[in-house]
Structure formats: C-alpha cells, structure tokens
Write a protein that holds these residues in place. Structure first.
Motif, short mmCIF file in Angstrom:
data_model
loop_
_atom_site.label_atom_id
_atom_site.label_comp_id
_atom_site.label_asym_id
_atom_site.label_seq_id
_atom_site.Cartn_x
_atom_site.Cartn_y
_atom_site.Cartn_z
N THR A 153 0.86 -1.18 0.00
CA THR A 153 0.00 0.00 0.00
C THR A 153 0.90 1.23 0.00
OG1 THR A 153 -0.11 0.27 2.41
CG2 THR A 153 -1.72 -1.24 1.37
N ILE A 154 0.33 2.37 -0.29
CA ILE A 154 1.05 3.64 -0.22
C ILE A 154 0.05 4.72 0.17
CG2 ILE A 154 0.76 4.23 -2.66
CD1 ILE A 154 3.69 5.29 -2.58
N GLN A 155 0.49 5.69 0.94
CA GLN A 155 -0.41 6.71 1.47
C GLN A 155 -0.01 8.11 0.96
OE1 GLN A 155 1.09 4.30 3.63
NE2 GLN A 155 -0.74 3.08 3.20
N PRO A 156 -0.98 9.02 0.85
CA PRO A 156 -0.67 10.40 0.46
C PRO A 156 0.30 11.09 1.42
CG PRO A 156 -3.03 9.99 0.22
CD PRO A 156 -2.44 8.80 0.94
N SER A 157 0.41 10.57 2.63
CA SER A 157 1.32 11.15 3.64
C SER A 157 2.77 10.71 3.45
CB SER A 157 0.86 10.76 5.04
OG SER A 157 0.75 9.34 5.15
N CYS A 158 3.02 9.80 2.50
CA CYS A 158 4.39 9.36 2.23
C CYS A 158 5.19 10.50 1.61
CB CYS A 158 4.39 8.16 1.27
SG CYS A 158 3.79 6.62 2.01
N PRO A 159 6.50 10.53 1.82
CA PRO A 159 7.32 9.50 2.47
C PRO A 159 7.48 9.67 3.97
CG PRO A 159 8.75 11.15 1.54
CD PRO A 159 7.35 11.57 1.20
N ASP A 160 6.80 10.67 4.57
CA ASP A 160 6.96 10.92 6.01
C ASP A 160 6.27 9.87 6.87
OD1 ASP A 160 8.43 13.29 5.52
OD2 ASP A 160 6.57 14.35 5.13
N THR A 161 5.03 9.53 6.53
CA THR A 161 4.27 8.55 7.29
C THR A 161 3.70 7.53 6.33
OG1 THR A 161 3.67 10.26 8.90
CG2 THR A 161 2.43 8.20 8.97
N CYS A 162 4.31 6.36 6.29
CA CYS A 162 3.92 5.33 5.32
C CYS A 162 3.75 3.98 6.00
CB CYS A 162 4.97 5.18 4.23
SG CYS A 162 5.40 6.69 3.35
N GLY A 163 2.90 3.14 5.42
CA GLY A 163 2.77 1.78 5.91
C GLY A 163 4.01 0.96 5.61
N THR A 219 -6.57 -5.56 13.19
CA THR A 219 -6.65 -4.15 13.55
C THR A 219 -6.01 -3.94 14.91
OG1 THR A 219 -8.85 -4.45 14.57
CG2 THR A 219 -8.79 -3.82 12.24
N GLY A 220 -5.60 -2.71 15.17
CA GLY A 220 -4.99 -2.40 16.46
C GLY A 220 -4.32 -1.04 16.42
N LYS A 221 -4.21 -0.41 17.55
CA LYS A 221 -3.63 0.93 17.64
C LYS A 221 -2.15 0.93 17.26
CE LYS A 221 -6.79 2.60 21.23
NZ LYS A 221 -6.89 3.13 22.62
N GLU A 222 -1.51 -0.25 17.31
CA GLU A 222 -0.07 -0.30 17.01
C GLU A 222 0.22 -0.23 15.52
OE1 GLU A 222 -1.33 -4.69 17.59
OE2 GLU A 222 -1.92 -2.67 18.27
N PHE A 223 -0.82 -0.35 14.69
CA PHE A 223 -0.63 -0.33 13.24
C PHE A 223 -0.97 1.03 12.66
CE2 PHE A 223 -2.21 -4.72 14.25
CZ PHE A 223 -0.98 -5.35 14.14
N LEU A 224 -0.39 1.34 11.51
CA LEU A 224 -0.70 2.59 10.82
C LEU A 224 -2.20 2.65 10.53
CD1 LEU A 224 0.31 5.18 9.30
CD2 LEU A 224 0.32 3.76 7.24
N GLY A 225 -2.85 3.70 11.02
CA GLY A 225 -4.28 3.86 10.79
C GLY A 225 -5.11 2.77 11.42
N GLY A 226 -4.49 1.98 12.30
CA GLY A 226 -5.23 0.90 12.96
C GLY A 226 -5.41 -0.34 12.12
N GLN A 227 -4.75 -0.37 10.92
CA GLN A 227 -4.95 -1.48 9.99
C GLN A 227 -3.61 -2.16 9.69
OE1 GLN A 227 -7.97 -2.37 8.88
NE2 GLN A 227 -9.04 -0.66 9.87
N ALA A 228 -3.47 -3.41 10.09
CA ALA A 228 -2.21 -4.13 9.90
C ALA A 228 -1.85 -4.31 8.43
CB ALA A 228 -2.27 -5.49 10.58
N PHE A 229 -2.85 -4.51 7.57
CA PHE A 229 -2.55 -4.82 6.17
C PHE A 229 -1.79 -3.70 5.47
CE2 PHE A 229 -6.32 -2.29 5.25
CZ PHE A 229 -6.05 -1.75 3.99
N GLN A 230 -1.94 -2.47 5.96
CA GLN A 230 -1.25 -1.34 5.32
C GLN A 230 0.27 -1.43 5.47
OE1 GLN A 230 -3.86 2.52 5.07
NE2 GLN A 230 -3.54 2.03 7.21
N GLU A 231 0.74 -2.27 6.40
CA GLU A 231 2.17 -2.40 6.66
C GLU A 231 2.76 -3.67 6.05
OE1 GLU A 231 2.77 -2.09 10.86
OE2 GLU A 231 1.80 -0.13 11.00
#
Length: 226
Positions: A75-85, A168-180
C-alpha cells in the motif's frame, strides 16, 4: 515511550505472521544462505481474490492483466514518504532499483502500490503520489512501479491458521495491519509470501524470496527443456 510503541507494532505483526505463515517464514533462513541442496519451494497459500485496480491514466487492471507475472503488492499513502505503511526508501533501494536496472531480465516482475487514505480506505490521490515518486525515485518507471487505486482490503483479505491479514490495532498505521504488509504473488495469482514492510531487513528478505520464486520457475523451465 514513542520508541517502545514503534517497536511493539512490528513485533506484533511478525508474531501474527508466524502464526499465519509460520512454515514459509522458515525459508528466510534457507533462502539467505544460497545452499543449493537446501533449496525449497515457497509455500502456496492459494489464489488472491478477484480485484480491479485503476491507474493514474484511468486504465483498469485485474488479476488477468498480471497473468504470467510476479507481483509484489504494497500500500502507499498520500502522507508518504513521512508517514507510510511501508518504508518507501528501502522499497526503492532494495527492490525497485533492482527491477529497473534489470528490466530486460525482470520485466515480468511488477511492484504494485495501492493508494489508501492512511486508515485503510480507498484513495484516488494517485497523481500526487506519482509526482512525489518521480521527484524522489531515481529513474521512476510507471511500467515497473504501478500506482493504483482500488479496494486494497479485497486483495489482503487472506486468512490461514485462524489468523487474518486484516488485523486491527492501535499499534498499526491507521489501525490497519494490512497497510504495513507486502505480498508476493506468483504467475498464477497465488500468494507465496507475506512480510512486513516497515524495516530494511524484511524488505531485503522479500527481495530474497522474490529471487527464490524466480529460481523455482528457472528450475521448472530447465526440467521441461530436458
């Protein structure tokens, strides 16, 4: 405290993967030592569900478009490269540059990054991400590194041994493990490996497993030629 929280995420992800794909992760030990007599075939976790993705040019892609191709999904986020999965710099240096510099030999291998909004939802912010990658990635080639929008969860909706990649969990980016997570998919659209993409070591290991999958096809071709 922030450092401890950062470490907890990857550790929990790896633990979940050990439960989900434990036998295959043993290949990390095998594949990084280059011992011919210990060569093993990556486990096959079945077909990825049907999907439809859309590129920045509006072209629609389905699993059929990647027939006879090896695909690494992230996955890739609009917040990259600063905050990415997934760590973009290591993905670039360890995987993309190898594909780019060996395009003739590895033209059948594609890197597909699906844009999410950071919380696991769909995002159509493709052109801005492509602009960012073209600005930061040496020799960025859209035919190798494909940025697309679509329902990433439909691709990552995989379960095994009572565990799921859609944790899911607070420890993952956006609460979603799959994004990482990164997925390695073979020429028949079957999942062959899944690893976190937050560290240099796991991205390097994914590159090694990509090479192991290549070796599997080479052996089959050599056997068929005899």
């Amino acid at each position: 405290m922030a450092h401890s929280a950062w470490k907890a995420g990857p550790l929990k992800t790896v633990f979940a993967l050990l439960l989900l794909f434990g036998p295959a992760l043993f290949l990390i030990f095998i594949s990084t030592r280059g011992c011919e007599h210990k060569f093993k075939v990556l486990d096959d976790y079945g077909a990825i569900k049907q999907y439809t993705l859309t590129t920045a040019s509006g072209k629609q892609l389905t699993n059929k478009d990647f027939k006879n191709k090896i695909v690494i999904f992230t996955t890739i986020q609009p917040s990259c490269p600063d905050t990415c999965g997934v760590t973009i710099w290591h993905l670039d240096q360890l995987i993309y540059q190898q594909l780019r510099k060996n395009k003739k030999r590895l033209g059948h291998v594609k890197l597909v990054s699906i844009v999410t909004d950071g919380k696991g939802g769909q995002s159509n912010n493709i052109k801005d991400i492509q602009y960012m990658l073209k600005d930061r990635i040496e020799g960025f080639d859209e035919s190798i590194w494909i940025i697309a929008s679509g329902d990433a969860k439909s691709i990552y909706n995989i379960s095994n041994n009572g565990e799921t990649l859609l944790k899911t969990g607070k420890e993952f980016l956006g609460g979603q493990a799959f994004q990482e997570l990164m997925l390695l998919v073979d020429k028949k659209n079957h999942l062959r490996m899944v690893l976190p993409g937050k560290t240099e070591s796991t991205i390097r290991t994914m590159r090694d497993h990509m090479a192991l999958l290549e070796k599997e096809y080479d052996k089959k071709a050599a056997k068929a030629a005899k």
